[in-house]
Scaffold this active site. Structure first.
Site, PDB file in Angstrom:
ATOM      1  N   CYS A  51       0.864  -1.169   0.000  1.00  0.00           N
ATOM      2  CA  CYS A  51       0.000   0.000   0.000  1.00  0.00           C
ATOM      3  C   CYS A  51       0.912   1.233   0.000  1.00  0.00           C
ATOM      4  CB  CYS A  51      -0.845  -0.086   1.270  1.00  0.00           C
ATOM      5  SG  CYS A  51      -1.882   1.312   1.569  1.00  0.00           S
TER       6      CYS A  51
ATOM      7  N   GLY B  44      -2.833  10.241   1.315  1.00  0.00           N
ATOM      8  CA  GLY B  44      -3.048  11.163   0.212  1.00  0.00           C
ATOM      9  C   GLY B  44      -4.129  10.746  -0.757  1.00  0.00           C
ATOM     10  N   GLU B  45      -4.477  11.667  -1.633  1.00  0.00           N
ATOM     11  CA  GLU B  45      -5.491  11.415  -2.652  1.00  0.00           C
ATOM     12  C   GLU B  45      -4.780  11.316  -4.011  1.00  0.00           C
ATOM     13  OE1 GLU B  45      -8.721  10.615  -3.097  1.00  0.00           O
ATOM     14  OE2 GLU B  45      -8.172  10.777  -5.197  1.00  0.00           O
TER      15      GLU B  45
ATOM     16  N   CYS C  60      -5.767   0.374   7.549  1.00  0.00           N
ATOM     17  CA  CYS C  60      -6.434   1.413   6.745  1.00  0.00           C
ATOM     18  C   CYS C  60      -6.770   2.615   7.607  1.00  0.00           C
ATOM     19  CB  CYS C  60      -7.779   0.936   6.222  1.00  0.00           C
ATOM     20  SG  CYS C  60      -7.715  -0.323   5.009  1.00  0.00           S
TER      21      CYS C  60
ATOM     22  N   LEU D  44     -16.355   4.712  -0.692  1.00  0.00           N
ATOM     23  CA  LEU D  44     -17.747   5.178  -0.747  1.00  0.00           C
ATOM     24  C   LEU D  44     -18.262   5.576   0.642  1.00  0.00           C
ATOM     25  CD1 LEU D  44     -20.046   5.552  -2.789  1.00  0.00           C
ATOM     26  CD2 LEU D  44     -20.859   3.274  -2.161  1.00  0.00           C
ATOM     27  N   HIS D  45     -18.372   4.617   1.525  1.00  0.00           N
ATOM     28  CA  HIS D  45     -18.645   4.826   2.952  1.00  0.00           C
ATOM     29  C   HIS D  45     -20.027   5.347   3.309  1.00  0.00           C
ATOM     30  CE1 HIS D  45     -14.481   3.934   3.144  1.00  0.00           C
ATOM     31  NE2 HIS D  45     -14.043   5.145   2.868  1.00  0.00           N
TER      32      HIS D  45
ATOM     33  N   SER E  77      -7.099   4.000  -5.439  1.00  0.00           N
ATOM     34  CA  SER E  77      -8.303   4.300  -4.665  1.00  0.00           C
ATOM     35  C   SER E  77      -8.506   5.807  -4.582  1.00  0.00           C
ATOM     36  CB  SER E  77      -8.138   3.720  -3.251  1.00  0.00           C
ATOM     37  OG  SER E  77      -9.264   4.017  -2.466  1.00  0.00           O
TER      38      SER E  77
ATOM     39  N   CYS F 215     -10.700   9.285   9.162  1.00  0.00           N
ATOM     40  CA  CYS F 215      -9.369   8.892   8.673  1.00  0.00           C
ATOM     41  C   CYS F 215      -8.279   9.678   9.402  1.00  0.00           C
ATOM     42  CB  CYS F 215      -9.285   9.143   7.171  1.00  0.00           C
ATOM     43  SG  CYS F 215      -7.663   8.753   6.478  1.00  0.00           S
TER      44      CYS F 215
HETATM   45  N1  SAH Z   1      -7.639   9.188  -0.608  1.00  0.00           N
HETATM   46  C1  SAH Z   1      -7.802   7.884  -1.213  1.00  0.00           C
HETATM   47  C2  SAH Z   1      -6.697   6.922  -0.846  1.00  0.00           C
HETATM   48  C3  SAH Z   1      -6.675   6.508   0.609  1.00  0.00           C
HETATM   49  S1  SAH Z   1      -7.222   4.891   0.679  1.00  0.00           S
HETATM   50  C4  SAH Z   1      -9.152   7.339  -0.836  1.00  0.00           C
HETATM   51  O1  SAH Z   1      -9.814   7.918   0.011  1.00  0.00           O
HETATM   52  O2  SAH Z   1      -9.586   6.363  -1.432  1.00  0.00           O
HETATM   53  C5  SAH Z   1      -7.403   4.571   2.367  1.00  0.00           C
HETATM   54  C6  SAH Z   1      -8.687   3.782   2.619  1.00  0.00           C
HETATM   55  O3  SAH Z   1      -8.832   3.547   4.025  1.00  0.00           O
HETATM   56  C7  SAH Z   1      -9.891   4.565   2.168  1.00  0.00           C
HETATM   57  O4  SAH Z   1     -10.886   3.709   1.690  1.00  0.00           O
HETATM   58  C8  SAH Z   1     -10.326   5.165   3.477  1.00  0.00           C
HETATM   59  O5  SAH Z   1     -11.631   5.608   3.403  1.00  0.00           O
HETATM   60  C9  SAH Z   1     -10.108   4.022   4.435  1.00  0.00           C
HETATM   61  N2  SAH Z   1     -10.018   4.464   5.831  1.00  0.00           N
HETATM   62  C10 SAH Z   1      -9.650   5.674   6.272  1.00  0.00           C
HETATM   63  N3  SAH Z   1      -9.677   5.721   7.615  1.00  0.00           N
HETATM   64  C11 SAH Z   1     -10.060   4.501   8.034  1.00  0.00           C
HETATM   65  C12 SAH Z   1     -10.232   3.912   9.320  1.00  0.00           C
HETATM   66  N4  SAH Z   1      -9.986   4.603  10.424  1.00  0.00           N
HETATM   67  N5  SAH Z   1     -10.619   2.638   9.378  1.00  0.00           N
HETATM   68  C13 SAH Z   1     -10.818   1.914   8.252  1.00  0.00           C
HETATM   69  N6  SAH Z   1     -10.667   2.400   7.008  1.00  0.00           N
HETATM   70  C14 SAH Z   1     -10.291   3.685   6.901  1.00  0.00           C
END
Ligand code: SAH
Length: 381
Positions: free
Chosen positions: A122, A184-185, A358, A239-240, A216, A136
């Site tokens: 990752c 990051g994005e 994550c 998505l969430h 992602s 996050c």
């Molecule tokens: N900015 C991009 C890349 C980051 S990916 C994006 O948002 O997709 C990191 C992943 O982990 C994303 O799906 C994010 O939503 C998820 N994530 C962030 N914080 C988290 C947490 N505390 N627990 C579980 N997943 C989380």
């Protein structure tokens, strides 16, 4: 006023590293070094092979390059990786690196065994983030800067070094997949991400195929079809939430690109089909987004999109304003998705003990203002 340079206090000059550079960038370096344009392409390919297929860190190992040329290269360049500020290994085998890309610019990468074909790395695309998703940890760290393509590739080189997987081979690799799910994005740094993917997927170099690379995004809608066209990578969407009101709150980029706009962009991703599905990530937040009604709405929202769903148990971090849904709730949610025909694995949290799971990534790096940098420079004199 006169200024003088006190050489005794100057740090040893750091040679620029060629490791991780894309083929066009290597060619440009060769031309800058004075290699005639006709030969620069050939030299670049030799360097690519040694640096990214064999993983060598010493120009002297390049046996098909003339001795004088090797000496000239070593005078101007190195093949070093960025400094590893910290390396941790979890009880479950997950590994995390904190890499120092520059003074006060540190970012994390995580190797997760048994994910993808046999193991996934990752990688981070930025240090810090601008998105402020409320669950996050990275979202609590301001953006320091975009990583360059070379810095993104260097994260892969570092993992390969540690796993001792040089030269690149197709069999029995421990590192088979790359996911842009670190800090990051990626779609706010698309040029560098696309260049890094070119280098990582190069069959004569690192050779991790584009179908094994997943990018992602939290939903930078206008860049989504472009990502597909430029990289051929797999797409994942964080998505969430299935309603705009809730998504506006927890993934604030939704205020800019709402669910309708996001799904139009997803449907325009090139080559989607049964063998190229979009992964939807859905973090399970207790009492926030985990009702059965939301599971049913999720099924409706995904209609017509070739999709997989990853349910991610929320990973806590200090001060996080959420709790993870309980196990029965997650299973009941997954059951609704399964009945609708979606494979929806519940992601076992990995590396929580080393804060590698994550959403747990965060470094201490902060972006300094120009005034702060000037003050520091003055103080160091
Ligand atoms: N900015 C991009 C890349 C980051 S990916 C994006 O948002 O997709 C990191 C992943 O982990 C994303 O799906 C994010 O939503 C998820 N994530 C962030 N914080 C988290 C947490 N505390 N627990 C579980 N997943 C989380």
């Amino acid at each position: 006023m006169t200024t003088s340079l006190d050489l005794s206090r100057a740090p040893a000059p750091q040679l620029r590293s060629l490791a991780g550079l894309s083929l066009p960038a290597l060619k440009a370096e060769m031309e800058a070094m004075g290699v005639p344009a006709k030969k620069a392409g050939m030299r670049a390919k030799q360097l690519r092979g040694w640096a990214h297929h064999f993983g060598v860190t010493d120009f002297d190992a390049m046996t098909n390059v003339a001795k004088e040329m090797r000496a000239e290269l070593a005078e101007r360049y190195s093949l070093a990786r960025p400094e590893i500020a910290e390396h941790k290994i979890s009880v479950d085998g997950t590994q995390k690196w904190l890499t120092r890309f520059g003074p006060n610019v540190e970012g994390e990468s995580v190797y997760i065994p048994d994910v993808g074909k046999s193991g996934a790395l990752c990688v981070s695309s930025q240090v810090g983030c601008t998105l402020n998703c409320t669950f996050c940890h990275t979202g609590t760290q301001k953006l320091v800067r975009n990583l360059t393509a070379q810095e993104i590739v260097a994260q892969v080189l570092i993992a390969r070094d540690e796993l001792a997987e040089w030269p690149s081979s197709n069999e029995d690799r421990k590192l088979t997949n790359i996911v842009f799910m670190g800090m990051g994005e990626p779609l706010y740094n698309l040029d560098n991400v696309a260049e890094a993917i070119d280098t990582i997927s190069d069959g004569d170099g690192i050779a991790i195929g584009r179908r094994r690379i997943t990018v992602s995004t939290a939903g930078v809608a206008p860049k989504i079809p472009e990502l597909g066209a430029r990289t051929g990578a797999m797409l994942a969407i964080s998505l969430h939430a299935v309603r705009d009101d809730l998504r506006d709150e927890i993934v604030p980029i939704n205020k800019k690109y709402d669910l309708k706009t996001l799904f139009e962009a997803i449907r325009a991703y090139p080559d989607l089909g049964n063998s190229k599905r979009v992964t939807f990530e859905y973090v399970m937040l207790a009492g926030v987004n985990d009702s059965l009604a939301e599971a049913r709405d999720l099924v409706k929202l995904l209609r017509g999109v070739p999709a997989k769903i990853n349910l991610i148990p929320f990973n806590p971090w200090p001060g996080a304003p959420y709790a993870c849904s309980d196990w029965e709730t997650i299973e009941a949610f997954a059951e609704v998705l399964n009945r609708a025909g979606y494979a929806s694995p519940i992601r076992t949290p990995r590396g929580r003990d080393i804060f590698a799971a994550c959403g747990q990534l965060r470094s201490e790096s902060v972006k300094k203002s120009a005034a702060e940098l000037r003050r520091e420079a003055l103080a160091a004199e």
